[in-house]
Scaffold this motif. Sequence first.
Motif, PDB file in Angstrom:
ATOM      1  N   GLU A 116       0.812  -1.217   0.000  1.00  0.00           N
ATOM      2  CA  GLU A 116       0.000   0.000   0.000  1.00  0.00           C
ATOM      3  C   GLU A 116       0.846   1.269   0.000  1.00  0.00           C
ATOM      4  O   GLU A 116       0.510   2.256  -0.665  1.00  0.00           O
ATOM      5  CB  GLU A 116      -0.933  -0.016   1.218  1.00  0.00           C
ATOM      6  CG  GLU A 116      -1.863   1.167   1.325  1.00  0.00           C
ATOM      7  CD  GLU A 116      -2.987   1.142   0.292  1.00  0.00           C
ATOM      8  OE1 GLU A 116      -3.615   2.194   0.089  1.00  0.00           O
ATOM      9  OE2 GLU A 116      -3.219   0.067  -0.305  1.00  0.00           O
ATOM     10  N   LEU A 117       1.951   1.249   0.739  1.00  0.00           N
ATOM     11  CA  LEU A 117       2.812   2.439   0.814  1.00  0.00           C
ATOM     12  C   LEU A 117       3.748   2.556  -0.378  1.00  0.00           C
ATOM     13  O   LEU A 117       4.390   3.598  -0.551  1.00  0.00           O
ATOM     14  CB  LEU A 117       3.618   2.412   2.117  1.00  0.00           C
ATOM     15  CG  LEU A 117       2.797   2.522   3.407  1.00  0.00           C
ATOM     16  CD1 LEU A 117       3.680   2.287   4.627  1.00  0.00           C
ATOM     17  CD2 LEU A 117       2.113   3.878   3.496  1.00  0.00           C
ATOM     18  N   GLY A 118       3.834   1.518  -1.187  1.00  0.00           N
ATOM     19  CA  GLY A 118       4.642   1.599  -2.401  1.00  0.00           C
ATOM     20  C   GLY A 118       6.091   1.218  -2.237  1.00  0.00           C
ATOM     21  O   GLY A 118       6.914   1.527  -3.115  1.00  0.00           O
ATOM     22  N   LEU A 119       6.419   0.525  -1.131  1.00  0.00           N
ATOM     23  CA  LEU A 119       7.819   0.164  -0.906  1.00  0.00           C
ATOM     24  C   LEU A 119       8.343  -0.768  -1.998  1.00  0.00           C
ATOM     25  O   LEU A 119       9.427  -0.545  -2.556  1.00  0.00           O
ATOM     26  CB  LEU A 119       7.975  -0.510   0.464  1.00  0.00           C
ATOM     27  CG  LEU A 119       9.354  -1.125   0.746  1.00  0.00           C
ATOM     28  CD1 LEU A 119      10.423  -0.038   0.791  1.00  0.00           C
ATOM     29  CD2 LEU A 119       9.326  -1.926   2.047  1.00  0.00           C
ATOM     30  N   VAL A 148      -3.591  -8.883  -2.407  1.00  0.00           N
ATOM     31  CA  VAL A 148      -3.304  -8.301  -1.093  1.00  0.00           C
ATOM     32  C   VAL A 148      -4.384  -7.280  -0.731  1.00  0.00           C
ATOM     33  O   VAL A 148      -4.872  -7.251   0.408  1.00  0.00           O
ATOM     34  CB  VAL A 148      -1.909  -7.650  -1.079  1.00  0.00           C
ATOM     35  CG1 VAL A 148      -1.694  -6.859   0.216  1.00  0.00           C
ATOM     36  CG2 VAL A 148      -0.815  -8.712  -1.226  1.00  0.00           C
ATOM     37  N   GLU A 149      -4.802  -6.446  -1.694  1.00  0.00           N
ATOM     38  CA  GLU A 149      -5.844  -5.454  -1.417  1.00  0.00           C
ATOM     39  C   GLU A 149      -7.172  -6.138  -1.103  1.00  0.00           C
ATOM     40  O   GLU A 149      -7.920  -5.696  -0.221  1.00  0.00           O
ATOM     41  CB  GLU A 149      -6.002  -4.504  -2.605  1.00  0.00           C
ATOM     42  CG  GLU A 149      -6.967  -3.370  -2.322  1.00  0.00           C
ATOM     43  CD  GLU A 149      -7.056  -2.348  -3.440  1.00  0.00           C
ATOM     44  OE1 GLU A 149      -7.747  -1.326  -3.239  1.00  0.00           O
ATOM     45  OE2 GLU A 149      -6.443  -2.568  -4.502  1.00  0.00           O
ATOM     46  N   PHE A 150      -7.472  -7.216  -1.805  1.00  0.00           N
ATOM     47  CA  PHE A 150      -8.688  -7.986  -1.541  1.00  0.00           C
ATOM     48  C   PHE A 150      -8.699  -8.494  -0.106  1.00  0.00           C
ATOM     49  O   PHE A 150      -9.690  -8.352   0.621  1.00  0.00           O
ATOM     50  CB  PHE A 150      -8.749  -9.163  -2.523  1.00  0.00           C
ATOM     51  CG  PHE A 150      -9.918 -10.083  -2.325  1.00  0.00           C
ATOM     52  CD1 PHE A 150     -11.128  -9.823  -2.952  1.00  0.00           C
ATOM     53  CD2 PHE A 150      -9.819 -11.219  -1.536  1.00  0.00           C
ATOM     54  CE1 PHE A 150     -12.213 -10.681  -2.784  1.00  0.00           C
ATOM     55  CE2 PHE A 150     -10.886 -12.073  -1.360  1.00  0.00           C
ATOM     56  CZ  PHE A 150     -12.090 -11.803  -1.983  1.00  0.00           C
ATOM     57  N   ILE A 156      -1.279  -8.661 -10.283  1.00  0.00           N
ATOM     58  CA  ILE A 156      -2.195  -9.674  -9.773  1.00  0.00           C
ATOM     59  C   ILE A 156      -2.000  -9.843  -8.274  1.00  0.00           C
ATOM     60  O   ILE A 156      -2.960  -9.849  -7.490  1.00  0.00           O
ATOM     61  CB  ILE A 156      -1.964 -11.016 -10.493  1.00  0.00           C
ATOM     62  CG1 ILE A 156      -2.298 -10.891 -11.972  1.00  0.00           C
ATOM     63  CG2 ILE A 156      -2.791 -12.130  -9.842  1.00  0.00           C
ATOM     64  CD1 ILE A 156      -1.957 -12.130 -12.780  1.00  0.00           C
ATOM     65  N   PHE A 157      -0.755  -9.967  -7.854  1.00  0.00           N
ATOM     66  CA  PHE A 157      -0.462 -10.173  -6.442  1.00  0.00           C
ATOM     67  C   PHE A 157      -0.913  -8.982  -5.601  1.00  0.00           C
ATOM     68  O   PHE A 157      -1.496  -9.154  -4.524  1.00  0.00           O
ATOM     69  CB  PHE A 157       1.039 -10.419  -6.256  1.00  0.00           C
ATOM     70  CG  PHE A 157       1.431 -10.712  -4.836  1.00  0.00           C
ATOM     71  CD1 PHE A 157       1.120 -11.925  -4.250  1.00  0.00           C
ATOM     72  CD2 PHE A 157       2.102  -9.764  -4.077  1.00  0.00           C
ATOM     73  CE1 PHE A 157       1.476 -12.195  -2.933  1.00  0.00           C
ATOM     74  CE2 PHE A 157       2.465 -10.022  -2.764  1.00  0.00           C
ATOM     75  CZ  PHE A 157       2.147 -11.238  -2.186  1.00  0.00           C
TER      76      PHE A 157
END
Length: 347
Positions: free
Chosen positions: A28-31, A99-101, A94-95
């Motif tokens: 989510e943070l874009g790391l 994770v968001e799901f 896809i991955f």
Amino acid sequence: MTKISSMNDLVGPLFGAAAFQMLHAGVELGLFPLLSEKGELGDEEIGAALELSDRSTRILLLGVTSLGLTEVSDGRYRNADLLNGMFADGSWEIFADIVEFEARLVYLPLSDLVESLRTNSNTGLARFPGPGDDLYHRLPASPELEALFYRCMRSWSRLSNPVLVAKADLTGLHSVLDIGGGDGVNAIALARENPGVQFTVVDLPGALEIARGKVEEAGLSDRIDTLALDIFNDLYPSGHDGVLFANQLVIWSGEDNVHLLRRAYDALPEGGRAMVFNVMSDDAGDGPLYSALDNAYFATLTAPRSRIYPWSSYEEWLREAGFGAVHRAPGDTWTPHGVISGVKGAD
């Protein structure tokens, strides 16, 4: 089967919620995209790029590095090779959707697992407004979550589609009814690999609206139709020699599944084939771990009697519905998907 032989082995189960949240934070943070683009960075560079305080940066980096998602040497961090491979082959999208799901749709309802098991019901559904006793009928009351659900379902399907395409034997079939086909992702994948076969995607109106757009975008409108019907009460249309239940029979009870398979049997001609594609659990009842943990989602949220079933259950149901020549075709990827099929009129 995972064996617990020391207290250290309990760290994962005990802090599993925190492990997922570290993964989610990195996504989510874009790391991970940042490190994919830059190769490797120091903690101060990472904190500046992600607009995080020093404290937050160090907590995040300790978490994801301890989990093996990133690596560090001489104070510089980089993605694990597996993650870099996802960015290279295009599977990261896809991955990230998966994770968001898990984070936005599944995570909070999972805390209702104990009550769901006690009451033998999907107690976590109470976290979603709207009428109906399953997630699919409640999602329209939350349009943003409904859009997220179908987008992520498409990613789940893209993840498992290679197994479906490889293991679903459409030899000799001319027209396949795709029951609960969602946005058409499975029909599209199968149509591309089986150019002589027509498909009809059956689902709720909201899903079919998305499906028609996806089918048109894929240039397959001449080979894939859509049909809205009640899969439990409406007659399945004739003219199809194959019926596919993809990721559908995990939603319902065993009795419901026999009912659906019998409806497929009644609609098929002699020699017609029913195919069931799902995540499966082992007959021995000891795994795999993917199925065991994914089952918590089905226990708490999807529908009142949903669960991941063993291969042997599908075998019994297909035979009870009248099918013969029952055949298992397990996948050979990291997810425990597979296809089990039966033929009408065969011994």
